[in-house]
Motif scaffolding. Structure first.
Motif, PDB file in Angstrom:
ATOM      1  N   ASP A  20       0.858  -1.189   0.000  1.00 20.49           N
ATOM      2  CA  ASP A  20       0.000   0.000   0.000  1.00 20.49           C
ATOM      3  C   ASP A  20       0.895   1.240   0.000  1.00 20.49           C
ATOM      4  OD1 ASP A  20      -2.224  -1.618   0.248  1.00 20.49           O
ATOM      5  OD2 ASP A  20      -2.966  -0.664   2.080  1.00 20.49           O
ATOM      6  N   ILE A  21       0.451   2.287  -0.693  1.00 21.29           N
ATOM      7  CA  ILE A  21       1.226   3.529  -0.652  1.00 21.29           C
ATOM      8  C   ILE A  21       1.008   4.229   0.693  1.00 21.29           C
ATOM      9  CG2 ILE A  21      -0.516   5.058  -1.691  1.00 21.29           C
ATOM     10  CD1 ILE A  21       1.932   6.219  -3.335  1.00 21.29           C
ATOM     11  N   GLN A  22       2.042   4.957   1.134  1.00 17.79           N
ATOM     12  CA  GLN A  22       2.024   5.607   2.443  1.00 17.79           C
ATOM     13  C   GLN A  22       1.565   7.061   2.323  1.00 17.79           C
ATOM     14  OE1 GLN A  22       2.837   3.375   5.202  1.00 17.79           O
ATOM     15  NE2 GLN A  22       2.400   2.182   3.349  1.00 17.79           N
ATOM     16  N   GLU A  23       1.698   7.795   3.430  1.00 12.39           N
ATOM     17  CA  GLU A  23       1.212   9.175   3.448  1.00 12.39           C
ATOM     18  C   GLU A  23       2.166  10.157   2.803  1.00 12.39           C
ATOM     19  OE1 GLU A  23       2.639   8.572   7.798  1.00 12.39           O
ATOM     20  OE2 GLU A  23       2.403   7.381   5.972  1.00 12.39           O
ATOM     21  N   SER A  24       3.418   9.781   2.616  1.00 11.05           N
ATOM     22  CA  SER A  24       4.399  10.669   2.000  1.00 11.05           C
ATOM     23  C   SER A  24       5.580   9.838   1.538  1.00 11.05           C
ATOM     24  CB  SER A  24       4.861  11.744   2.995  1.00 11.05           C
ATOM     25  OG  SER A  24       5.459  11.138   4.130  1.00 11.05           O
ATOM     26  N   PRO A  25       6.378  10.350   0.591  1.00 10.87           N
ATOM     27  CA  PRO A  25       7.491   9.561   0.064  1.00 10.87           C
ATOM     28  C   PRO A  25       8.493   9.103   1.119  1.00 10.87           C
ATOM     29  CG  PRO A  25       7.008  11.352  -1.444  1.00 10.87           C
ATOM     30  CD  PRO A  25       6.161  11.572  -0.222  1.00 10.87           C
ATOM     31  N   VAL A  26       8.707   9.891   2.161  1.00 12.82           N
ATOM     32  CA  VAL A  26       9.674   9.471   3.179  1.00 12.82           C
ATOM     33  C   VAL A  26       9.195   8.213   3.898  1.00 12.82           C
ATOM     34  CG1 VAL A  26       8.790  10.916   5.089  1.00 12.82           C
ATOM     35  CG2 VAL A  26      11.212  10.284   5.021  1.00 12.82           C
ATOM     36  N   ALA A  27       7.892   8.105   4.106  1.00 15.45           N
ATOM     37  CA  ALA A  27       7.355   6.890   4.733  1.00 15.45           C
ATOM     38  C   ALA A  27       7.464   5.697   3.783  1.00 15.45           C
ATOM     39  CB  ALA A  27       5.903   7.115   5.154  1.00 15.45           C
ATOM     40  N   ASP A  28       7.231   5.928   2.487  1.00 14.80           N
ATOM     41  CA  ASP A  28       7.416   4.846   1.515  1.00 14.80           C
ATOM     42  C   ASP A  28       8.857   4.367   1.498  1.00 14.80           C
ATOM     43  OD1 ASP A  28       4.954   4.163  -0.085  1.00 14.80           O
ATOM     44  OD2 ASP A  28       4.887   6.336  -0.213  1.00 14.80           O
ATOM     45  N   MET A  29       9.806   5.293   1.527  1.00 13.15           N
ATOM     46  CA  MET A  29      11.214   4.885   1.506  1.00 13.15           C
ATOM     47  C   MET A  29      11.587   4.133   2.775  1.00 13.15           C
ATOM     48  SD  MET A  29      12.126   5.584  -1.426  1.00 13.15           S
ATOM     49  CE  MET A  29      10.569   5.946  -2.253  1.00 13.15           C
ATOM     50  N   ALA A  30      10.972   4.486   3.890  1.00 14.26           N
ATOM     51  CA  ALA A  30      11.210   3.750   5.134  1.00 14.26           C
ATOM     52  C   ALA A  30      10.769   2.295   4.987  1.00 14.26           C
ATOM     53  CB  ALA A  30      10.474   4.429   6.288  1.00 14.26           C
ATOM     54  N   VAL A  31       9.576   2.100   4.450  1.00 11.87           N
ATOM     55  CA  VAL A  31       9.068   0.739   4.253  1.00 11.87           C
ATOM     56  C   VAL A  31       9.941  -0.006   3.246  1.00 11.87           C
ATOM     57  CG1 VAL A  31       7.131  -0.613   3.371  1.00 11.87           C
ATOM     58  CG2 VAL A  31       6.697   1.334   4.890  1.00 11.87           C
ATOM     59  N   LEU A  32      10.275   0.638   2.134  1.00 17.36           N
ATOM     60  CA  LEU A  32      11.059  -0.039   1.093  1.00 17.36           C
ATOM     61  C   LEU A  32      12.446  -0.407   1.597  1.00 17.36           C
ATOM     62  CD1 LEU A  32      10.192   1.939  -2.175  1.00 17.36           C
ATOM     63  CD2 LEU A  32       9.190  -0.174  -1.312  1.00 17.36           C
ATOM     64  N   GLN A  33      13.072   0.467   2.349  1.00 21.71           N
ATOM     65  CA  GLN A  33      14.412   0.147   2.844  1.00 21.71           C
ATOM     66  C   GLN A  33      14.367  -1.001   3.851  1.00 21.71           C
ATOM     67  OE1 GLN A  33      17.468   3.082   3.438  1.00 21.71           O
ATOM     68  NE2 GLN A  33      16.225   4.677   2.500  1.00 21.71           N
ATOM     69  N   ALA A  34      13.314  -1.078   4.636  1.00 20.09           N
ATOM     70  CA  ALA A  34      13.162  -2.214   5.549  1.00 20.09           C
ATOM     71  C   ALA A  34      12.996  -3.516   4.767  1.00 20.09           C
ATOM     72  CB  ALA A  34      11.964  -1.987   6.475  1.00 20.09           C
ATOM     73  N   VAL A  35      12.163  -3.482   3.734  1.00 26.62           N
ATOM     74  CA  VAL A  35      11.946  -4.669   2.901  1.00 26.62           C
ATOM     75  C   VAL A  35      13.249  -5.113   2.244  1.00 26.62           C
ATOM     76  CG1 VAL A  35      10.834  -5.477   0.765  1.00 26.62           C
ATOM     77  CG2 VAL A  35       9.484  -4.262   2.501  1.00 26.62           C
ATOM     78  N   VAL A  36      13.980  -4.170   1.654  1.00 29.34           N
ATOM     79  CA  VAL A  36      15.225  -4.505   0.959  1.00 29.34           C
ATOM     80  C   VAL A  36      16.254  -5.075   1.928  1.00 29.34           C
ATOM     81  CG1 VAL A  36      17.216  -3.493  -0.232  1.00 29.34           C
ATOM     82  CG2 VAL A  36      14.892  -2.929  -0.967  1.00 29.34           C
ATOM     83  N   ALA A  37      16.368  -4.486   3.110  1.00 25.28           N
ATOM     84  CA  ALA A  37      17.361  -4.957   4.079  1.00 25.28           C
ATOM     85  C   ALA A  37      17.085  -6.400   4.494  1.00 25.28           C
ATOM     86  CB  ALA A  37      17.364  -4.043   5.302  1.00 25.28           C
ATOM     87  N   VAL A  38      15.813  -6.740   4.680  1.00 24.71           N
ATOM     88  CA  VAL A  38      15.478  -8.113   5.075  1.00 24.71           C
ATOM     89  C   VAL A  38      15.718  -9.075   3.915  1.00 24.71           C
ATOM     90  CG1 VAL A  38      13.654  -9.638   5.904  1.00 24.71           C
ATOM     91  CG2 VAL A  38      13.851  -7.325   6.821  1.00 24.71           C
ATOM     92  N   LEU A  39      15.382  -8.655   2.699  1.00 23.10           N
ATOM     93  CA  LEU A  39      15.660  -9.509   1.539  1.00 23.10           C
ATOM     94  C   LEU A  39      17.159  -9.763   1.401  1.00 23.10           C
ATOM     95  CD1 LEU A  39      13.213  -8.031  -1.133  1.00 23.10           C
ATOM     96  CD2 LEU A  39      12.972 -10.189   0.117  1.00 23.10           C
ATOM     97  N   GLN A  40      17.965  -8.748   1.607  1.00 21.54           N
ATOM     98  CA  GLN A  40      19.420  -8.925   1.528  1.00 21.54           C
ATOM     99  C   GLN A  40      19.900  -9.928   2.568  1.00 21.54           C
ATOM    100  OE1 GLN A  40      20.303  -4.692   1.830  1.00 21.54           O
ATOM    101  NE2 GLN A  40      21.250  -4.730  -0.197  1.00 21.54           N
ATOM    102  N   ALA A  41      19.348  -9.837   3.769  1.00 14.38           N
ATOM    103  CA  ALA A  41      19.748 -10.771   4.825  1.00 14.38           C
ATOM    104  C   ALA A  41      19.315 -12.198   4.503  1.00 14.38           C
ATOM    105  CB  ALA A  41      19.151 -10.322   6.159  1.00 14.38           C
ATOM    106  N   LEU A  42      18.115 -12.353   3.975  1.00  9.16           N
ATOM    107  CA  LEU A  42      17.642 -13.696   3.603  1.00  9.16           C
ATOM    108  C   LEU A  42      18.518 -14.299   2.508  1.00  9.16           C
ATOM    109  CD1 LEU A  42      13.797 -12.993   3.543  1.00  9.16           C
ATOM    110  CD2 LEU A  42      14.955 -14.560   5.114  1.00  9.16           C
ATOM    111  N   ILE A  43      18.839 -13.503   1.490  1.00  8.96           N
ATOM    112  CA  ILE A  43      19.646 -14.008   0.378  1.00  8.96           C
ATOM    113  C   ILE A  43      21.065 -14.330   0.839  1.00  8.96           C
ATOM    114  CG2 ILE A  43      20.727 -13.284  -1.811  1.00  8.96           C
ATOM    115  CD1 ILE A  43      18.046 -11.874  -2.440  1.00  8.96           C
ATOM    116  N   ALA A  44      21.572 -13.591   1.818  1.00  2.40           N
ATOM    117  CA  ALA A  44      22.895 -13.867   2.374  1.00  2.40           C
ATOM    118  C   ALA A  44      22.875 -15.060   3.333  1.00  2.40           C
ATOM    119  CB  ALA A  44      23.416 -12.633   3.097  1.00  2.40           C
ATOM    120  N   GLU A  45      21.690 -15.668   3.494  1.00  2.00           N
ATOM    121  CA  GLU A  45      21.515 -16.835   4.374  1.00  2.00           C
ATOM    122  C   GLU A  45      21.916 -16.502   5.812  1.00  2.00           C
ATOM    123  OE1 GLU A  45      21.870 -20.604   1.450  1.00  2.00           O
ATOM    124  OE2 GLU A  45      23.815 -19.760   2.013  1.00  2.00           O
ATOM    125  N   ARG A  46      21.531 -15.326   6.227  1.00  2.56           N
ATOM    126  CA  ARG A  46      21.890 -14.874   7.569  1.00  2.56           C
ATOM    127  C   ARG A  46      21.261 -15.737   8.650  1.00  2.56           C
ATOM    128  NH1 ARG A  46      21.810  -8.686   9.818  1.00  2.56           N
ATOM    129  NH2 ARG A  46      22.291  -9.164  11.984  1.00  2.56           N
TER     130      ARG A  46
END
Length: 424
Positions: A275-301
């Motif tokens: 879902d889109i957020q209330e402002s771009p900064v909130a969207d970037m917060a969500v996206l950066q959290a998603v990307v960080a977890v994906l990176q950790a999963l792919i690194a088999e953390r």
């Protein structure tokens, strides 16, 4: 349903996390009544003197969507980092809002208009590429919340070859079920609190049930090569739609409506669940959290890749449905699922608690205080749906809904985070 590609297939192939494509969809509404205004084509015409589907401004582009009251802002090709990207999007929010003033209109965030009647207020895009939209409308009737009233954030992530596709798809599939706990922003439809954290996803997952292979279980099937994906996902869809689409207009990868779709024509996977957020900064917060977890999963953390691949879409979909309904309050009871993310407690946990653990484990935002602040509010105060409900109360009047959503429009214009007890 898009026909314009935010990641140009002519560019050189990128490896995992070497580039990011982001798309943000906003409604255009009347400043006073919040009635949707079907003037995206006029907005684009005012800027370039033609009814184009896509207008480029260097790093950011504008484009149309299925309906005339939605405008999409997107990165023009992949960007190297999500850091500071909110500033570029925010500049275009300001530009568009300035242009809309003469129509007494403005951009409105969140994933669903709370008062729109899609059966009377829907107008489809009539210009470039409208053959695709007309085909969808003929088959599915695009009047309805799942078509005409939904705004999302899309994240495109690249893969270089089959080996990288396997890793990325495996990680995305297991993360998808809990993403709405962070991103849900659609608690109201038809002027009524729906009781669901993510009403957009609930209607989205059902809006093409006439041809069930198009959306599947929202969580994609466990396929990890291009050949298998073609056979088990794409060709199934094309066969099912063919009797309804004799011209073959829809028999392309964009037909796929799962929560994440493989785009082999440009070597990306597009996450469409947000879902889109209330402002771009909130969207970037969500996206950066998603990307960080994906990176950790792919690194088999936390667990080997193989343990991600064995999860069937039915298991993951069951978790997703609970999170669609309850957001951060959804209770995760499958210990094997929690173990994928290094959550070591032998007890059940809420989806919000799992995200707190994941952000602490995988993400550092020391040099991005605005994004860190936005993510902290989402984790601590609740996703946007929860904060909207806190502001509205249980049975809000239409006037109260209007007041709260006008405040959300102010948050969008200012680039701030919505808090029920504090003006933007």
């Amino acid at each position: 349903m898009e026909t314009v590609e935010p990641m140009d297939s002519s560019r050189k192939r990128l490896h995992l996390f070497e580039g990011f494509g982001v798309e943000l969809e906003y409604m255009i509404v009347d400043r006073d009544s919040l009635q949707v205004k079907p003037i995206t084509d006029q907005l684009i015409h005012d800027e370039v003197g033609a009814y184009l589907s896509d207008v480029e401004f260097g790093d950011i582009a504008w484009s149309n969507e299925l309906v005339l009251h939605v405008v999409e802002l997107k990165t023009q090709g992949p960007v190297k980092s999500l850091e500071q990207l909110q500033q570029k999007f925010q500049e275009h929010v300001h530009k568009i809002n300035g242009m809309l003033q003469k129509y007494n209109a403005m951009l409105l965030p969140t994933a669903a208009h709370p008062l729109m009647n899609p059966y009377t207020d829907t107008k489809l895009w009539p210009h470039e590429h409208n053959a695709v939209y007309e085909a969808y409308n003929r088959i599915f009737d695009c009047r309805g919340h799942g078509w005409a009233n939904l705004q999302s954030t899309h994240l495109n992530l690249p893969f270089y070859n089959d080996e990288e596709f396997e890793k990325l798809h495996a990680a995305i599939r297991v993360l998808l079920p809990i993403i709405p706990a962070l991103s849900a922003s659609s608690p109201v439809l038809d002027g009524v609190v729906t009781g669901l954290a993510d009403s957009r996803l609930e209607v989205y997952r059902q809006n093409q049930k006439k041809l069930p292979s198009i959306t599947g279980k929202v969580v994609p099937e466990a396929v990890f090569s291009q050949a298998n994906y073609e056979e088990q996902v794409l060709q199934r869809m094309y066969r099912e739609v063919a009797p309804h689409d004799p011209e073959g207009t829809l028999q392309e990868e964009f037909l796929n409506s799962r929560g994440a779709i493989a785009r082999f024509e440009r070597n990306t996977i597009e996450i469409r669940l947000l879902d889109i957020q209330e402002s771009p900064v909130a969207d970037m917060a969500v996206l950066q959290a998603v990307v960080a977890v994906l990176q950790a999963l792919i690194a088999e953390r936390w667990v080997p890749l193989q343990e991600l691949k064995v999860w069937h879409e039915d298991q993951l979909s069951a978790i997703l449905l609970d999170v669609i309904a309850k957001g951060q309050e959804a209770i995760l009871t499958d210990q094997d699922y929690l173990r994928l993310f290094g959550y070591g407690s032998a007890e059940n946990c809420k989806a919000g608690e799992l995200w707190k653990h994941l952000v602490e484990q995988a993400l550092t935002l020391d040099d991005q205080p605005e994004v860190a602040n936005a993510l902290n509010f989402i984790i601590s105060r609740g996703n946007l749906s929860k904060r909207i409900l806190e502001a509205l109360g249980d049975e809000p009047s239409e006037e109260k809904i209007r007041q709260v959503y006008q405040q959300l429009a102010v948050c969008l214009q200012k680039g701030s985070v919505f808090l029920p007890d504090k003006p933007c």
